[in-house]
Design a protein around this motif. Structure first.
Motif, mmCIF file in Angstrom:
data_model
loop_
_atom_site.group_PDB
_atom_site.id
_atom_site.type_symbol
_atom_site.label_atom_id
_atom_site.label_comp_id
_atom_site.label_asym_id
_atom_site.label_seq_id
_atom_site.Cartn_x
_atom_site.Cartn_y
_atom_site.Cartn_z
ATOM 1 N N VAL A 678 -0.031 -7.843 7.268
ATOM 2 C CA VAL A 678 -0.729 -8.361 9.152
ATOM 3 C C VAL A 678 1.226 -8.721 9.970
ATOM 4 O O VAL A 678 0.793 -8.829 11.314
ATOM 5 C CB VAL A 678 -1.198 -9.969 9.265
ATOM 6 N N GLY A 679 2.166 -8.382 8.677
ATOM 7 C CA GLY A 679 3.466 -8.241 9.791
ATOM 8 C C GLY A 679 4.280 -7.107 10.828
ATOM 9 O O GLY A 679 5.021 -7.289 11.899
ATOM 10 N N GLY A 680 3.080 -6.488 10.936
ATOM 11 C CA GLY A 680 3.418 -5.226 12.331
ATOM 12 C C GLY A 680 3.984 -3.591 11.894
ATOM 13 O O GLY A 680 4.004 -2.626 12.524
ATOM 14 N N HIS A 681 4.109 -3.860 10.115
ATOM 15 C CA HIS A 681 5.243 -2.445 10.053
ATOM 16 C C HIS A 681 3.888 -2.176 9.709
ATOM 17 O O HIS A 681 4.310 -0.520 8.966
ATOM 18 C CB HIS A 681 6.191 -3.111 8.648
ATOM 19 N N LEU A 682 2.647 -2.767 9.010
ATOM 20 C CA LEU A 682 1.330 -1.320 8.650
ATOM 21 C C LEU A 682 0.660 -1.401 9.963
ATOM 22 O O LEU A 682 -0.718 -1.301 8.946
ATOM 23 C CB LEU A 682 1.067 -1.905 7.582
ATOM 24 N N SER A 683 0.896 -1.299 11.154
ATOM 25 C CA SER A 683 -0.119 -1.358 11.693
ATOM 26 C C SER A 683 -1.316 -0.699 12.760
ATOM 27 O O SER A 683 -2.521 -0.473 12.981
ATOM 28 C CB SER A 683 0.890 -2.419 13.470
ATOM 29 N N LYS A 684 -1.245 0.589 12.157
ATOM 30 C CA LYS A 684 -2.030 2.076 11.762
ATOM 31 C C LYS A 684 -2.933 1.891 9.958
ATOM 32 O O LYS A 684 -3.206 3.301 10.006
ATOM 33 C CB LYS A 684 -1.277 3.269 12.025
ATOM 34 N N SER A 685 -2.348 0.977 9.424
ATOM 35 C CA SER A 685 -2.605 1.239 8.077
ATOM 36 C C SER A 685 -4.526 0.210 7.913
ATOM 37 O O SER A 685 -4.180 -1.124 8.483
ATOM 38 C CB SER A 685 -2.012 0.299 7.019
ATOM 39 N N THR A 686 -5.391 0.957 7.315
ATOM 40 C CA THR A 686 -6.670 -0.020 7.526
ATOM 41 C C THR A 686 -7.826 0.499 5.743
ATOM 42 O O THR A 686 -7.528 2.066 6.376
ATOM 43 C CB THR A 686 -7.684 0.231 8.446
ATOM 44 N N GLY A 687 -8.739 -0.596 5.570
ATOM 45 C CA GLY A 687 -9.031 -0.172 4.468
ATOM 46 C C GLY A 687 -8.571 0.374 3.339
ATOM 47 O O GLY A 687 -9.135 1.092 2.317
ATOM 48 N N ASN A 688 -7.530 -0.433 3.209
ATOM 49 C CA ASN A 688 -6.430 -0.161 2.054
ATOM 50 C C ASN A 688 -6.603 -1.785 1.161
ATOM 51 O O ASN A 688 -6.429 -2.538 1.644
ATOM 52 C CB ASN A 688 -4.742 -0.019 2.623
ATOM 53 N N ILE A 689 -5.825 -1.157 0.247
ATOM 54 C CA ILE A 689 -5.855 -2.828 -0.755
ATOM 55 C C ILE A 689 -4.249 -2.136 -1.490
ATOM 56 O O ILE A 689 -3.904 -1.816 -1.402
ATOM 57 C CB ILE A 689 -7.068 -2.124 -2.234
ATOM 58 N N ILE A 690 -4.439 -3.686 -1.392
ATOM 59 C CA ILE A 690 -2.890 -3.942 -2.119
ATOM 60 C C ILE A 690 -2.715 -4.681 -2.998
ATOM 61 O O ILE A 690 -3.060 -5.719 -2.850
ATOM 62 C CB ILE A 690 -1.562 -4.568 -0.962
ATOM 63 N N ASN A 691 -1.953 -3.924 -4.594
ATOM 64 C CA ASN A 691 -3.055 -4.824 -5.980
ATOM 65 C C ASN A 691 -1.000 -5.810 -6.222
ATOM 66 O O ASN A 691 -0.493 -5.117 -6.240
ATOM 67 C CB ASN A 691 -2.125 -4.225 -7.021
ATOM 68 N N VAL A 692 -1.222 -6.895 -5.769
ATOM 69 C CA VAL A 692 -1.038 -8.371 -6.091
ATOM 70 C C VAL A 692 -0.481 -8.429 -7.422
ATOM 71 O O VAL A 692 -1.090 -10.131 -8.019
ATOM 72 C CB VAL A 692 0.146 -9.169 -5.293
ATOM 73 N N ASP A 693 -0.624 -7.703 -8.701
ATOM 74 C CA ASP A 693 -0.668 -7.899 -10.228
ATOM 75 C C ASP A 693 0.383 -7.548 -11.094
ATOM 76 O O ASP A 693 0.199 -7.721 -12.477
ATOM 77 C CB ASP A 693 -2.169 -7.405 -10.731
ATOM 78 N N GLY A 694 1.984 -7.641 -10.808
ATOM 79 C CA GLY A 694 2.559 -7.245 -11.694
ATOM 80 C C GLY A 694 2.753 -5.829 -12.443
ATOM 81 O O GLY A 694 3.336 -4.987 -12.910
ATOM 82 N N GLY A 695 1.597 -5.502 -11.863
ATOM 83 C CA GLY A 695 1.732 -3.870 -12.244
ATOM 84 C C GLY A 695 0.234 -3.448 -13.393
ATOM 85 O O GLY A 695 0.193 -4.083 -14.593
ATOM 86 N N VAL A 696 -0.860 -3.380 -13.037
ATOM 87 C CA VAL A 696 -1.762 -3.377 -14.341
ATOM 88 C C VAL A 696 -2.643 -1.217 -14.627
ATOM 89 O O VAL A 696 -3.174 -1.032 -13.106
ATOM 90 C CB VAL A 696 -2.759 -4.113 -14.030
ATOM 91 N N ALA A 697 -2.594 -0.902 -14.463
ATOM 92 C CA ALA A 697 -2.528 0.022 -14.453
ATOM 93 C C ALA A 697 -3.516 0.227 -14.387
ATOM 94 O O ALA A 697 -4.338 1.646 -13.440
ATOM 95 C CB ALA A 697 -2.635 0.896 -15.911
ATOM 96 N N ALA A 698 -4.608 -0.439 -14.935
ATOM 97 C CA ALA A 698 -6.151 -0.147 -14.949
ATOM 98 C C ALA A 698 -6.760 -0.472 -13.906
ATOM 99 O O ALA A 698 -7.726 0.033 -13.389
ATOM 100 C CB ALA A 698 -7.020 -0.792 -15.870
ATOM 101 N N ALA A 699 -5.939 -1.157 -12.515
ATOM 102 C CA ALA A 699 -6.541 -1.093 -11.484
ATOM 103 C C ALA A 699 -5.724 -0.457 -10.318
ATOM 104 O O ALA A 699 -5.722 -0.749 -9.227
ATOM 105 C CB ALA A 699 -5.821 -2.443 -11.142
ATOM 106 N N PHE A 700 -5.381 0.697 -11.447
ATOM 107 C CA PHE A 700 -4.157 1.476 -9.721
ATOM 108 C C PHE A 700 -5.618 2.364 -9.106
ATOM 109 O O PHE A 700 -6.646 2.744 -9.688
ATOM 110 C CB PHE A 700 -3.470 2.711 -10.346
ATOM 111 N N VAL A 701 -4.794 1.991 -8.117
ATOM 112 C CA VAL A 701 -6.232 2.796 -6.689
ATOM 113 C C VAL A 701 -6.259 3.695 -7.320
ATOM 114 O O VAL A 701 -7.787 4.977 -7.210
ATOM 115 C CB VAL A 701 -6.613 1.988 -4.891
ATOM 116 N N ARG A 702 -5.293 5.161 -7.053
ATOM 117 C CA ARG A 702 -5.420 6.316 -7.020
ATOM 118 C C ARG A 702 -4.465 6.717 -8.313
ATOM 119 O O ARG A 702 -3.533 5.977 -8.957
ATOM 120 C CB ARG A 702 -4.698 7.215 -5.801
#
Length: 702
Positions: A678-702
């Motif tokens: 929401v801070g402005g740098h991703l103002s053209k980004s929607t429908g996305n998922i940011i994982n904040v999990d330390g890196g869980v490979a099984a949760a990689f979206v792509r």
């Protein structure tokens, strides 16, 4: 000189003799004490308005000789919250020497820079334009205040005569003039021409009073203000009803609030055509008396008289011409009708600028109204942040008080338009605006956060507010909510108890957010709970509770929020706090994992639907946020520990070791993830998922 304590009818006497004794021989301390007392009563002076000073004998650090020093409120300060760091300390001898090089009225702005050559204390606040007004009066303690009662007299057609008669010649009169060096010379002359007076009334502006001690000065100020207030009170309704009497009747309180809450986001959107604004609403009795009156149409267009009032409330308010009980269900229809009113106001403001500008005037500023009056309902104000818009509202109430008093005793006289312009677009004022710090990324935005009293929700609120946002917290636990909102300043946070499965409580929350801040820009769905059980132990009640809170709750909060975002027409953000479990299958988690998966896919669907309206929908997926997170209280932690064959105490290190980065995740990490979206740098980004999990490979979206 000993003065006995007095009783005042229209101002608060708050002097504490014990405090005075504790500050004995500390004249600067007494100045600050007196200032804070005066500034604590809005009947005495408005926020940021007026100046106070004292003069002391100090040792010059270079010559070691004793010299007279004046301590006076510095530029941009407020006497109610004044501390020593807010004072400017200047050599009196040097200030008086400036008279020798003063070149006349048209050059007086150049004198402000020269004040810096008079500074004694190198830690001084920048001296204000009013500095010489205090310096050229010989008294040890001086108050320059903006009491409504005094300005009512000062802004009345017969103000000079009333001042002379009411105060038996003890208060001199100086006609209106913009603050500056020349006005200081006129004050000095008024004193010389009227020896023995106890104060000076500035036409259309305010009051100067003084005393040999801080206490005598305080008493002198209170006595004069109290006398002026009593005089006004005696005259209200004497010649004619106040403001000519009522033209309309206010709606009942509950209906006023409902109407104001419904219209606030529409007004905010229109008032934000130049730059996004934060709103404020009041239905104060003084406001209602004015906006419901027969004199509204006559007085509102005149604008204010006192420069402090005018600078914060603009040239005049916008008066809405819609019935107080109008049907507001069709926001787009209402907006279409108001578009014309706002456009006419903007054209008026542009003409005001064009008619009065000078060759060196700054560029025209935001042409939208600051103050909006809705007869029968109340007053809205809009400005860059909550404090500024709240103060603008307070200042317009000051202006209403002034108009009421002036009309009761004579006839209200507003500031001439050219004078008003010259103050608003004063080069010194422009320089002050240019020195303002850069706004933070989320300044002018409002974030509503569900589960805002919990670990992750509160961390998000703290992060967003630290980046400039106003935050509106909702939570089902009233005690926790009260504790959470108290951690923020009065103009930063508000909140409401909300059950996210209850349409009524959700609607009430959005209404309160609209009244408190004008609307909403960022919606964070963080409310949730967790139940960890194998399928055979998962009850229908468990299933319904998880899906009601997590899925239905997100749906209903988003649905109601979208209506506010659409009414504003400013776009917006919805951020849903889901979970790694939305993407990764794990044991003993069928209810929670299914709800989180539904929550995540709902986010995709809303992103696709709302993108055309510039409403972005994104997801933050935490994993194993244990410290500070409420979902780990109770049975959830035990359930997860059992599922993985470890103890509850071992869970943090267990989760960290299974991540690619081998990191423990904190509530602050999740808050940072929300801010990224929401801070402005991703103002053209929607429908996305940011994982904040330390890196869980099984949760990689792509």
């Amino acid at each position: 000189m000993e003065i006995l304590e007095k009783t005042f009818q229209h101002v608060n006497y708050r002097w504490d003799k014990a405090k005075e004794a504790a500050l004995k021989n500390d004249e600067v301390g007494l100045l600050i004490y007196r200032s804070n007392l005066l500034g604590s009563d809005l009947r005495i002076t408005n926020y940021g308005g007026g100046n106070t000073s004292c003069k002391t004998i100090e040792k010059d650090p270079l010559t070691k000789k004793e010299t007279e020093i004046m301590w006076v409120k510095g530029s941009g300060g407020d006497i109610g919250t004044l501390t020593k760091s807010g004072l400017a300390a200047l050599y009196m001898e040097r200030l008086h020497s400036l008279k020798n090089i003063y070149r006349g009225l048209q050059y007086e702005d150049e004198m402000v820079e020269l004040f810096n050559h008079c500074i004694y204390d190198l830690n001084s606040k920048a001296p204000s334009i009013d500095t010489p007004l205090h310096a050229f009066l010989p008294f040890k303690h001086i108050d320059h205040l903006h009491p409504d009662a005094a300005i009512a007299i000062a802004a009345s057609k017969n103000g000079e005569q009333i001042t002379r008669e009411l105060f038996s010649g003890q208060i001199a009169w100086v006609p209106w003039q913009r603050p500056g060096f020349d006005l200081a010379l006129k004050l000095e002359k008024a004193l010389n021409d009227n020896p023995g007076i106890r104060g000076i009334m500035l036409g259309g502006h305010g009051l100067f009073t003084w005393g040999d001690t801080a206490y005598e000065c305080y008493i002198n100020s209170l006595e004069i203000i109290d006398k002026a207030s009593e005089y006004l009170l005696e005259n209200y309704g004497k010649k004619r009803p106040v403001f000519g009497g009522n033209k309309i009747t206010s709606l009942p309180k509950e209906k006023r609030v409902k109407q104001a809450a419904a219209l606030a986001p529409v007004l905010r959107g229109l008032a934000s055509s130049h730059a996004r604004m934060i709103g404020h609403f009041t239905d104060d009795e003084r406001v209602l008396e004015f906006i419901n009156s027969k004199d509204l149409d006559k007085l509102a267009p005149l604008g204010t008289s006192c420069p402090d009032h005018f600078l914060r409330t603009k040239i005049k308010p916008l008066v809405l011409n819609i019935p107080s009980d109008a049907d507001l269900s069709d926001k787009q229809k209402i907006k279409a009708g108001l578009d014309k009113d706002f456009e006419e106001y903007r054209k008026y403001y542009q003409k005001y600028y064009d008619d009065h500008k000078h060759s060196n005037s700054p560029a025209v500023r935001d042409p939208n109204p600051v103050i909006i009056l809705w007869p029968g309902v109340g007053m809205f104000s809009f400005s860059k942040d909550k404090q500024t818009t709240r103060v603008a509202s307070e200042f317009y109430i000051n202006a209403i008080n002034v108009m009421k008093g002036a009309e009761a005793i004579s006839e209200y006289v507003a500031l001439p338009l050219q004078e008003a312009f010259d103050i608003e677009y004063w080069l010194l004022e422009e320089a002050k605006l240019q020195r303002m710090p850069k706004e933070k990324p989320l300044s002018r935005k409002i974030a509503l956060i569900t589960g805002g009293a919990g670990g992750i929700g509160l961390a998000i609120a703290k992060k967003l507010s630290s980046e400039g946002a106003c935050v509106f917290l909702t939570d089902i636990n009233e005690t926790s909510l009260q504790h959470a909102t108290k951690q923020f300043g009065r103009d930063i946070a508000s909140g409401s108890v909300v059950d996210v499965t209850s349409t009524e409580s959700i609607q009430l929350a959005y209404e309160k957010a609209s009244l408190d801040f004008g609307g909403v820009d960022i919606i964070v769905n963080c409310a949730g709970l967790a139940i960890s059980k194998p399928i055979e132990q998962t009850t229908e009640k468990d299933w319904d509770l998880l899906n009601d809170v997590i899925v239905k709750g997100q749906f209903m909060i988003s649905k109601e929020g979208v209506e506010v975002l659409r009414a504003q027409n400013l776009g917006g953000d919805i951020v849903n706090i889901a979970s790694k479990n939305a993407l990764v299958a794990g044991p003993n988690n069928v209810g929670y994992g299914t709800a989180k998966a539904a929550q995540t896919h709902m986010s995709r669907l809303l992103a696709a639907e709302l993108g055309k309206e510039k409403i972005r929908v994104n997801v933050v997926n935490p994993d194993a946020v244990i410290e500070g997170s409420k979902i780990w209280e109770g049975e959830w932690a035990a359930g997860r520990a059992k599922a993985y064959g470890v103890t509850v105490e071992e869970l943090p290190s267990f989760y960290a070791k299974r991540t690619i980065m081998n990191e423990i995740i904190t509530t602050e990490d999740i808050a940072n993830g929300v801010f990224v979206l929401v801070g402005g740098h991703l103002s053209k980004s929607t429908g996305n998922i940011i994982n904040v999990d330390g890196g869980v490979a099984a949760a990689f979206v792509r």
